[in-house]
Design an enzyme around this catalytic site. Structure first.
Site: not given
Ligand code: NAD
Length: 473
Positions: A59, A245, A276, A452, A122
């Site tokens: 982001k 692919v 991806a 508005h 862990g």
């Protein structure tokens, strides 16, 4: 050595794990959280994939590249002119700072809430003991009356497309490019493909997306998917459907991508490739062989309706149990588990109303069912649409692309789904989530006073369109 004892041991410090650990401590449990993630400068860092290599860094780059595209292509229409250049290393430095501020923030929250942070991997060795294998190989075992497994997910790799993070990148590697590639191939046009493809296209790459399926964005409502394809293609993303692919080969600083496109073999050359093609559960080697965690054929941990994975005290949450691989879903599952442990209360978590957001521009967001899902379910539905082109605020912003679509039950007027493509859809969708969670009809939403001029008036108008008629369209 004596084992340190906790009420709750959380394995994994991503959005499911760190949120659960904080909540558990707040509710009085002595809590440990084990996490193996390392930051870009190789230091242990909390926050998992989301904060370190997923949602937050992507982001950050999406925002930076959006500003660049706005200034270089659209600011002129606002009467703002000026020269605009990119400094990728500063952009990346900013992204890394955003990440470290947030991961350090979680470390601070752990201190504030007295959560013990164990750095390493862990491994469940009994239903009350976990061994932590530290980054330098040192091992220590801790015990917990309750255990929560929240180990997340990893990018899926294709055996014939070897990720080296030099020419062929997974989603974690593709956020660290130091240069803008001239020709970039993205394998998969799902959520990650669209977001990362958008970042590098905005910064100047020629981006080709190769998607195996014949349909684009099949998770989304058909109207949203076709509008997205139209807008993204106009922006310059080359989206090639029916393109499977098969393999990639690196030679002479280029990657040859072999794909089967509409049945024919095609070989194309690119400077870089991003893979991806989805994510898989990170559940390899998370417990000793004698521990029989129930995994499905894809490796997701099977849980019961209380999120119990083993006996009465081992729980699992987040990406590793399947369902929507979304941070917000993972966190809520963790909270529910902790509340159950502490008070026995089986609090409500409604997986039907999880918001989905894709941070392209315009943004895409939805909640509830698509039209196709409603029809497949035999539901009788109506829908109302409102285009941002008819919104005053959208014109003032210069962001008139997209629409809001509200789907309702044609008999009861109850909202079944809300689908948005448009500026700030990521924020607009929250109103729809609240409305659906509180069992709102389209008329309820259409009778609520909206400020508005705002983009949210378009949600209001789409609700009006679903049960009567919109005013401004
Ligand atoms: P995805 O499932 O959304 O998309 C992967 C795409 O790759 C699919 O369309 C698939 O058909 C295609 N594909 C698979 N093999 C292929 C091949 N050999 N050739 C061409 N195409 C191929 O997966 P993703 O985009 O990798 O994202 C993974 C997960 O991460 C998603 O489940 C998503 O929920 C989550 N995520 C969410 C966000 C967000 O909420 N904004 C952002 C990033 C990731």
């Amino acid at each position: 050595m004596k084992k340190e004892k906790f009420d709750l041991v959380v394995i994994g410090g991503g959005p499911a794990g760190y949120v659960s650990a904080i909540k558990a401590s707040q509710l009085g449990l002595k809590t440990a959280c084990i996490d193996s993630q390392l930051s870009i400068d190789n230091k242990p860092a909390l926050g998992g994939t989301c904060l370190n290599v997923g949602c937050i860094p992507s982001k950050s780059l999406l925002d930076s590249s959006h500003h660049y595209e706005f200034i270089s292509k659209h600011a002129g229409s606002h009467g703002i002119d000026g020269k605009c250049t990119i400094d990728i290393s500063r952009m990346q430095k900013r992204k890394n700072n955003v990440v470290s501020q947030l991961t350090n923030g979680i470390e601070g929250l752990f201190k504030k809430n007295k959560v013990s942070w164990f750095k390493g991997k862990g491994k469940l060795i009994s239903n009350t003991s976990v061994t932590v294998i530290g980054h330098e190989g040192k091992e220590q075992t801790i015990s917990g009356a309750y255990i929560l497994i929240s180990v997340g997910s990893l990018p899926i790799s294709l055996p014939t497309v070897p990720v080296d993070n030099k020419y062929i990148f997974d989603s974690s590697g593709a956020i660290h490019f130091t240069q803008v590639p001239n020709k970039l191939c993205v394998i998969g046009s799902g959520v990650i493909g669209l977001e990362l493809g958008s970042v590098w296209r905005r910064l100047g790459s020629e981006v080709t997306m190769l998607e195996a399926l014949p349909n684009f964005l099949s998770l989304a409502d058909d109207d949203i998917a076709s509008e997205t394809k139209k807008i993204m293609s106009k922006q310059g993303l080359k989206i090639q459907l029916n393109s499977i692919v098969k393999s990639c080969e690196v030679a002479n600083n280029q990657v040859s991508v072999t794909s089967i496109q509409n049945g024919k073999e095609v070989v194309s050359k690119f400077d870089k490739v991003i893979v991806a093609v989805g994510r898989r559960p990170n559940t390899d080697n998370i417990c000793l062989n004698n521990i029989k965690l129930n995994l499905d054929e894809k490796g997701f941990i099977k849980v019961d309706s209380h999120f119990r994975a083993l006996g009465d005290n081992v729980y699992a949450a987040g990406d590793c149990i399947g369902g929507a691989m979304l941070a917000h879903k993972a966190s809520e599952e963790g909270i529910k588990i902790v509340e159950q442990i502490v008070s026995g209360v089986d609090s409500n978590i409604n997986h039907a109303n999880i918001p989905w957001i894709i941070y392209t521009w315009p943004e895409i967001a939805w909640v509830g069912k698509t039209e196709k899902e409603c029809l497949a379910n035999g539901e009788k539905i109506k829908s109302g649409k409102f285009p941002f082109l008819a919104s005053g605020r959208s014109h003032a912003m210069g962001e008139t692309e997209g629409f809001v679509k509200v789907i309702t039950d044609s008999e009861t007027d109850m909202i079944r789904g809300v689908h948005i493509i448009g500026a700030n859809a990521s924020e607009l969708i929250s109103e729809a989530v609240v409305a659906m969670e509180f069992g709102s009809s389209a008329e309820d939403l259409g009778r609520i006073i909206h400020g508005h001029p705002t983009l949210s008036e378009s949600v209001h108008e789409a609700a009006l369109a679903a049960y009567q008629k919109p005013i401004h369209f």
